[in-house]
Design a protein around this motif. Structure first.
Motif, PDB file in Angstrom:
ATOM      1  N   MET A   1       2.251  -0.149   1.150  1.00  0.00           N
ATOM      2  CA  MET A   1       0.867  -0.570   0.471  1.00  0.00           C
ATOM      3  C   MET A   1       1.164  -0.229  -0.947  1.00  0.00           C
ATOM      4  SD  MET A   1      -2.928   0.665   1.543  1.00  0.00           S
ATOM      5  CE  MET A   1      -2.561   2.216   1.312  1.00  0.00           C
ATOM      6  N   ARG A   2       1.062  -1.090  -1.876  1.00  0.00           N
ATOM      7  CA  ARG A   2       0.795  -0.883  -3.285  1.00  0.00           C
ATOM      8  C   ARG A   2      -0.488  -0.728  -3.899  1.00  0.00           C
ATOM      9  NH1 ARG A   2       6.159   0.234  -4.903  1.00  0.00           N
ATOM     10  NH2 ARG A   2       7.704  -0.722  -3.809  1.00  0.00           N
ATOM     11  N   CYS A   3      -0.330  -0.009  -4.990  1.00  0.00           N
ATOM     12  CA  CYS A   3      -1.473   0.163  -5.736  1.00  0.00           C
ATOM     13  C   CYS A   3      -2.009  -0.994  -6.278  1.00  0.00           C
ATOM     14  CB  CYS A   3      -1.283   1.462  -6.825  1.00  0.00           C
ATOM     15  SG  CYS A   3      -2.920   1.532  -8.018  1.00  0.00           S
ATOM     16  N   LYS A   4      -3.342  -1.473  -6.273  1.00  0.00           N
ATOM     17  CA  LYS A   4      -3.808  -2.679  -6.964  1.00  0.00           C
ATOM     18  C   LYS A   4      -4.062  -2.569  -8.234  1.00  0.00           C
ATOM     19  CE  LYS A   4      -5.683  -5.093  -2.967  1.00  0.00           C
ATOM     20  NZ  LYS A   4      -6.595  -5.939  -2.490  1.00  0.00           N
ATOM     21  N   LYS A   5      -3.912  -1.507  -8.933  1.00  0.00           N
ATOM     22  CA  LYS A   5      -4.065  -1.402 -10.433  1.00  0.00           C
ATOM     23  C   LYS A   5      -2.766  -0.881 -11.165  1.00  0.00           C
ATOM     24  CE  LYS A   5      -8.660  -0.629 -10.537  1.00  0.00           C
ATOM     25  NZ  LYS A   5      -9.612  -1.591 -11.159  1.00  0.00           N
ATOM     26  N   CYS A   6      -1.706  -0.802 -10.487  1.00  0.00           N
ATOM     27  CA  CYS A   6      -0.328  -0.731 -11.096  1.00  0.00           C
ATOM     28  C   CYS A   6       0.711  -0.806  -9.880  1.00  0.00           C
ATOM     29  CB  CYS A   6      -0.299   0.607 -11.964  1.00  0.00           C
ATOM     30  SG  CYS A   6       0.051   2.056 -10.676  1.00  0.00           S
ATOM     31  N   PRO A   7       2.032  -0.881 -10.488  1.00  0.00           N
ATOM     32  CA  PRO A   7       3.040  -0.916  -9.715  1.00  0.00           C
ATOM     33  C   PRO A   7       3.471   0.271  -8.432  1.00  0.00           C
ATOM     34  CG  PRO A   7       3.743  -1.618 -11.525  1.00  0.00           C
ATOM     35  CD  PRO A   7       2.651  -0.830 -11.870  1.00  0.00           C
ATOM     36  N   GLN A   8       2.981   1.418  -8.726  1.00  0.00           N
ATOM     37  CA  GLN A   8       3.239   2.284  -7.788  1.00  0.00           C
ATOM     38  C   GLN A   8       2.493   2.166  -6.365  1.00  0.00           C
ATOM     39  OE1 GLN A   8       2.583   6.442  -9.564  1.00  0.00           O
ATOM     40  NE2 GLN A   8       2.040   5.565 -11.318  1.00  0.00           N
ATOM     41  N   ARG A   9       2.994   3.255  -5.582  1.00  0.00           N
ATOM     42  CA  ARG A   9       2.564   3.029  -4.108  1.00  0.00           C
ATOM     43  C   ARG A   9       1.510   3.810  -4.041  1.00  0.00           C
ATOM     44  NH1 ARG A   9       5.972   6.115   0.722  1.00  0.00           N
ATOM     45  NH2 ARG A   9       4.626   5.680   2.332  1.00  0.00           N
ATOM     46  N   ALA A  10       0.697   3.020  -3.286  1.00  0.00           N
ATOM     47  CA  ALA A  10      -0.784   3.595  -3.247  1.00  0.00           C
ATOM     48  C   ALA A  10      -0.866   4.850  -2.285  1.00  0.00           C
ATOM     49  CB  ALA A  10      -1.809   2.507  -2.492  1.00  0.00           C
ATOM     50  N   VAL A  11      -1.717   5.635  -2.443  1.00  0.00           N
ATOM     51  CA  VAL A  11      -2.097   6.946  -1.674  1.00  0.00           C
ATOM     52  C   VAL A  11      -3.056   6.697  -0.661  1.00  0.00           C
ATOM     53  CG1 VAL A  11      -0.637   8.242  -3.127  1.00  0.00           C
ATOM     54  CG2 VAL A  11      -3.160   8.231  -3.534  1.00  0.00           C
ATOM     55  N   LEU A  12      -4.211   5.884  -1.171  1.00  0.00           N
ATOM     56  CA  LEU A  12      -5.418   5.809  -0.404  1.00  0.00           C
ATOM     57  C   LEU A  12      -5.973   4.366  -0.467  1.00  0.00           C
ATOM     58  CD1 LEU A  12      -7.645   7.479   1.285  1.00  0.00           C
ATOM     59  CD2 LEU A  12      -8.660   7.538  -1.066  1.00  0.00           C
ATOM     60  N   GLY A  13      -6.494   3.817   0.581  1.00  0.00           N
ATOM     61  CA  GLY A  13      -7.014   2.559   0.707  1.00  0.00           C
ATOM     62  C   GLY A  13      -8.343   2.887   0.745  1.00  0.00           C
ATOM     63  N   LEU A  14      -8.986   2.127  -0.111  1.00  0.00           N
ATOM     64  CA  LEU A  14     -10.789   2.113   0.084  1.00  0.00           C
ATOM     65  C   LEU A  14     -11.168   1.001   0.572  1.00  0.00           C
ATOM     66  CD1 LEU A  14      -9.478   3.995  -2.173  1.00  0.00           C
ATOM     67  CD2 LEU A  14     -11.546   3.783  -3.461  1.00  0.00           C
ATOM     68  N   PRO A  15     -11.286   0.519   1.916  1.00  0.00           N
ATOM     69  CA  PRO A  15     -11.625  -0.637   2.587  1.00  0.00           C
ATOM     70  C   PRO A  15     -12.860  -1.216   1.886  1.00  0.00           C
ATOM     71  CG  PRO A  15     -11.050   0.838   4.320  1.00  0.00           C
ATOM     72  CD  PRO A  15     -10.967   1.689   2.915  1.00  0.00           C
ATOM     73  N   ARG A  16     -13.995  -0.413   1.557  1.00  0.00           N
ATOM     74  CA  ARG A  16     -15.163  -0.971   1.163  1.00  0.00           C
ATOM     75  C   ARG A  16     -15.121  -1.585  -0.193  1.00  0.00           C
ATOM     76  NH1 ARG A  16     -18.648   3.380  -2.179  1.00  0.00           N
ATOM     77  NH2 ARG A  16     -17.196   4.910  -2.563  1.00  0.00           N
TER      78      ARG A  16
END
Length: 312
Positions: A1-16
């Protein structure tokens, strides 16, 4: 899962929000949500003095950290409830945070000890007056937070109530039709009468999960376990119900609480009154301590009087 703000790997998903964020982007997101809450609700300005109510948990310590990082003048108050084991651990977390994070920013920690005033902790006090521990605890904390904020001329008192807390509280108040509490369930309660400090909740736009992730990412050391006195509390049941709904339909908590605030705001405009108007008509100085109350004697002074006359 990638961060939607930058190319880094995401640590948390915010479904809402249909969003996934890496550590730095989550930090920016949380701080921006707090700043947005402050601005939208006109909670306080950059030159005003803030007193943060801290408990040693993730929300209150994180709130203190965020306000300091945003450049606000924020001191804190810790009320030592004298709960064996738990109070010692929570106080240690608060004092360590104050030394390592707050004091270098010019902020200070204030402490009030329940045992010094009553001669016993809040658990023993509740047994003495034959009231639930959480009820006695809430009365003591609300009184001391307001007293310290008012007596030391802070412009506003901030608490770490998040979206989960406020949604659960709203659900409980609606199930019981607590109309008086519903009227005052706002992230911004003005200092409407003499002796009553303005109270704000800058975390109301953020969930408990988001706050926990922020604390871990930013290495904020906090007490993980729930207060042992909270076992069986209805608030935990309401949170569990809302968590189940949130899992099935992301954004439920936000729609529930924010929708309530929108209707509350519209009703106030249509009725041409504010929260200050409601308080002015309902509150008067306590005949014992002088702090605002709806009765002749405030609940804290009644509690103290009952404790002093109760048989040992």
């Amino acid at each position: 899962m990638r961060c939607k703000k930058c190319p880094q790997r995401a640590v948390l998903g915010l479904p809402r929000h249909n969003l996934s964020l890496c550590g730095p982007c989550l930090t920016d997101f949380v701080r921006s949500q707090v700043q947005r809450a402050i601005a939208k609700e006109r909670m306080f300005g950059p030159d005003q003095r803030i007193l943060v109510a801290v408990s040693g948990g993730k929300d209150s310590l994180t709130l203190w950290e965020i306000l300091l990082k945003l450049g606000y003048k924020a001191d804190a108050l810790y009320v030592d409830l004298g709960i064996s084991g738990y109070s010692e651990r929570s106080k240690d977390k608060v004092e360590r945070f104050a030394r390592e994070v707050a004091e270098p920013c010019g902020a200070r920690l204030r402490t009030h000890h329940v045992e010094e005033e009553f001669g016993s902790g809040v658990k023993e006090l509740s047994m003495l007056i034959k009231r639930p521990t959480c009820a006695a605890c809430g009365t003591v904390k609300r009184y001391q937070f307001n007293r310290v904020a008012w007596e030391n001329q802070y412009d506003v008192m901030a608490t770490g109530h998040n979206l989960d807390d406020e949604a659960a509280r709203l659900l409980g108040n609606m199930l019981q039709w607590q109309e008086e509490y519903l009227q005052k369930q706002s992230p911004n309660l003005p200092a409407s009468v003499e002796g009553f400090a303005k109270k704000v909740k800058p975390l109301y736009r953020l969930t408990e999960r988001e706050m926990a992730a922020y604390a871990v990412i930013n290495r904020i050391d906090y007490v993980v376990e729930e207060c042992p006195m909270a076992k069986g509390a209805k608030m935990l049941v309401y949170k569990d119900v809302l968590n189940r709904l949130e899992a099935e339909s992301p954004g439920t908590k936000q729609r529930f609480y924010w929708g309530f605030l929108e209707k509350q705001e519209k009703a106030a405009v249509n009725n041409h009154h504010t929260m200050s108007d409601i308080d002015q008509g309902a509150l008067q100085p306590c005949t014992t301590c002088g702090q605002p109350t709806t009765a002749s004697t405030c609940s804290y002074c009644r509690l103290m009087a009952k404790a002093k006359t109760a048989p040992a």
